[in-house]
Design a protein around this motif. Structure first.
Motif, PDB file in Angstrom:
ATOM      1  N   TYR A 263       0.805  -1.219   0.000  1.00 56.39           N
ATOM      2  CA  TYR A 263       0.000   0.000   0.000  1.00 56.39           C
ATOM      3  C   TYR A 263       0.838   1.270   0.000  1.00 56.39           C
ATOM      4  O   TYR A 263       0.292   2.367   0.099  1.00 56.39           O
ATOM      5  N   LEU A 264       2.151   1.134  -0.087  1.00 50.02           N
ATOM      6  CA  LEU A 264       2.998   2.313  -0.121  1.00 50.02           C
ATOM      7  C   LEU A 264       2.765   3.112  -1.404  1.00 50.02           C
ATOM      8  O   LEU A 264       2.404   2.541  -2.433  1.00 50.02           O
ATOM      9  N   PRO A 265       2.973   4.431  -1.384  1.00 47.69           N
ATOM     10  CA  PRO A 265       2.721   5.252  -2.577  1.00 47.69           C
ATOM     11  C   PRO A 265       3.536   4.802  -3.773  1.00 47.69           C
ATOM     12  O   PRO A 265       4.709   4.436  -3.635  1.00 47.69           O
TER      13      PRO A 265
ATOM     14  N   ASP B 138       1.452  13.190  -0.422  1.00 54.36           N
ATOM     15  CA  ASP B 138       1.089  11.806  -0.112  1.00 54.36           C
ATOM     16  C   ASP B 138       2.206  11.052   0.618  1.00 54.36           C
ATOM     17  O   ASP B 138       2.010   9.903   1.024  1.00 54.36           O
TER      18      ASP B 138
ATOM     19  N   ASP C   8       8.654   7.565   5.286  1.00 54.09           N
ATOM     20  CA  ASP C   8       8.628   6.673   4.122  1.00 54.09           C
ATOM     21  C   ASP C   8      10.001   6.637   3.461  1.00 54.09           C
ATOM     22  O   ASP C   8      10.519   5.575   3.098  1.00 54.09           O
TER      23      ASP C   8
ATOM     24  N   ARG D 141       4.578   1.968   8.132  1.00 56.46           N
ATOM     25  CA  ARG D 141       4.029   2.930   7.187  1.00 56.46           C
ATOM     26  C   ARG D 141       2.995   2.276   6.274  1.00 56.46           C
ATOM     27  O   ARG D 141       1.989   2.879   5.918  1.00 56.46           O
ATOM     28  N   ASN D 142       3.219   1.018   5.922  1.00 52.71           N
ATOM     29  CA  ASN D 142       2.279   0.316   5.066  1.00 52.71           C
ATOM     30  C   ASN D 142       0.930   0.151   5.753  1.00 52.71           C
ATOM     31  O   ASN D 142      -0.123   0.245   5.107  1.00 52.71           O
TER      32      ASN D 142
ATOM     33  N   TYR E  98      -0.918   3.440   5.396  1.00 56.90           N
ATOM     34  CA  TYR E  98      -1.462   3.656   4.049  1.00 56.90           C
ATOM     35  C   TYR E  98      -2.596   2.675   3.751  1.00 56.90           C
ATOM     36  O   TYR E  98      -3.526   2.994   3.000  1.00 56.90           O
ATOM     37  N   ARG E  99      -2.525   1.494   4.322  1.00 62.19           N
ATOM     38  CA  ARG E  99      -3.615   0.527   4.129  1.00 62.19           C
ATOM     39  C   ARG E  99      -4.901   1.058   4.748  1.00 62.19           C
ATOM     40  O   ARG E  99      -5.990   0.937   4.152  1.00 62.19           O
TER      41      ARG E  99
ATOM     42  N   ILE F  47      -5.705   4.168   5.099  1.00 62.76           N
ATOM     43  CA  ILE F  47      -6.183   5.246   4.228  1.00 62.76           C
ATOM     44  C   ILE F  47      -6.867   4.672   2.991  1.00 62.76           C
ATOM     45  O   ILE F  47      -7.928   5.134   2.569  1.00 62.76           O
TER      46      ILE F  47
END
Length: 441
Positions: free
Chosen positions: A171-173, A353, A358, A412-413, A416-417, A419
């Motif tokens: 799910y990282l950008p 984002d 990150d 961090r993942n 983002y997951r 989100i």
């Protein structure tokens, strides 16, 4: 109409790690899939080598690497053992794919735009300079006997790094993933230059000049879209042989051959643009490189035996300390620090984002220096004696970097997951994510 362009810059502020275009995102996804499998196979080959080398049958492993399949090739400098064939021969395939990647990035990828290229270039330079300085500092303090290995901790293994990123960072950008891939491409270019300049012994000019002929003929054929395997493969083999005889590391021939391949498509067919030949050849050869050539090299390069070794002496060896600190600390400080300075002293800003944490995770991930670090280690110290300590140091530094990156990026993942689950960004019927179709997206 579908907007496939990257997010625009606003009010003169340049955003770092913005999303790439949709075609670039699809290409990156294809690379990730191949490199993830290749990274798993590479790890498998390294683990088998380590287990075998430290087993009661470790002598058989060493003998296998020293076996010379063609003892009559001395006239052409081809009386090489299996381990050398893996390092000089099979890795030429890996570097051919690197050459295709490099040309594609400079002609049609992220590096074609100087404003977008400056970040990965600066980060790659910083990520190579800092480890080298740390290694040199550690070894100068110890007397300077190991300075020849200064370049060992400067390389990033893209297959391993992307494999780890794919497992822990779904799910990282996407901009962060593109940055890692582009940085690794620039890193490879700098590593190739270092190998060609600083690790060339017994230089012979005439074979090097002779290698220009088959490379030029190879380039002439591919520029005219003549992809006859019965012509291209022999020309590549002759170029490799002459490059090896010149004293320049033979894998450089693979890069030069990759540079000759055209990137841009020819005339459109049936109203649709034809795929470029570089993309076609990369699609053909990347699975061979990631699935066969690099894992076999890892099998022969990673088998360091620790049986009967004085682990205390190994741990305090300045060469080992320099490599481990260079990979774990140097890579992180160099990439994170150079990016921070770029943002601090220019109008560049992180994309909204992406957070600095990150980038910390990706900088740690770049400390996985397996393939090219092992190759430079063999060129600097050979495979015996100090070479064994080099292998242990590269494996240790890469493992520590991978574990630290996993801790940071997993956290961090998860963020983002959460989100992604909240926003529920779906695919339309056209197969292009909504985020690429939103105004300003």
């Amino acid at each position: 109409m579908t907007d496939q362009s990257p997010r625009p810059e606003r009010h003169g502020v340049r955003r770092l790690f913005t999303r790439t275009s949709w075609p670039e995102a699809r290409f990156l996804a294809d690379v990730l899939r191949t490199e993830t499998v290749g990274g798993a196979l590479l790890l498998f080959g390294a683990v088998i080598a380590l287990v075998w080398a430290n087993s009661p049958w470790g002598g058989a492993y060493a003998e296998l690497g020293r076996w010379v399949p063609w003892s009559g090739g001395s006239a052409l400098h081809l009386d090489l053992d299996l381990a050398t064939w893996a390092a000089d021969g099979l890795l030429a395939i890996f570097f051919f794919v690197v050459g295709l990647e490099l040309k594609r990035e400079f002609v049609a990828g992220e590096l074609r735009d100087p404003r977008r290229a400056v970040l990965p270039v600066v980060a790659a330079v910083g990520g190579m300079a800092a480890p080298a300085l740390i290694y040199v500092g550690v070894n100068l303090a110890a007397g300077g006997e190991g300075l020849r290995g200064w370049a060992i901790p400067t390389a990033t293994d893209i297959a391993f790094a992307l494999a780890v990123l794919a497992v822990i960072g779904a799910y990282l950008p996407q901009g962060l993933r593109a940055f890692l891939l582009t940085l690794a491409v620039v890193d490879d270019l700098l590593a190739i230059t270092i190998i060609a300049i600083f690790y060339t012994d017994d230089f012979n000019l005439f074979p090097l000049l002779g290698a220009i002929v088959p490379i030029a003929l190879f380039g002439l054929l591919v520029q005219r879209r003549r992809t006859w395997w019965w012509a291209l493969i022999p020309l590549a083999a002759v170029a490799w042989t002459l490059m090896h005889a010149s004293g320049v590391h033979a894998t450089v021939a693979g890069v030069l051959l990759g540079f000759t391949v055209p990137v841009l498509a020819g005339r459109p067919r049936d109203g649709r643009p034809a795929p470029g030949l570089a993309e076609h050849l990369e699609h053909r050869w990347r699975p061979i490189s990631a699935g066969f050539a690099v894992p076999i090299f890892a099998f022969f390069a990673a088998g360091v035996s620790l049986r009967g070794a004085d682990l205390g002496a190994v741990a305090t060896d300045p060469i080992v300390l320099g490599i481990v600190l260079g990979l774990v600390v140097g890579k992180c400080v160099g990439i994170l620090g150079s990016t921070y300075l770029l943002a601090r002293f220019t109008r560049a800003r992180l994309d909204e984002d992406i957070a600095w944490s990150d980038l910390l995770g990706v900088s740690l991930l770049a400390g996985i220096g397996f393939t090219v670090s092992l190759l430079i280690g063999e060129l600097a110290f050979g495979s015996a004696g100090e070479g064994g300590n080099v292998k242990a140091a590269v494996l240790t530094g890469s493992l520590i970097s991978a574990l630290l990156a996993t801790l940071v990026l997993s956290r961090r993942n998860r963020a983002y997951r959460a989100i992604a689950l909240k926003e529920q960004v779906d695919l339309d019927q056209d197969g292009v994510p909504d985020v690429y179709q939103k105004p300003g997206g």
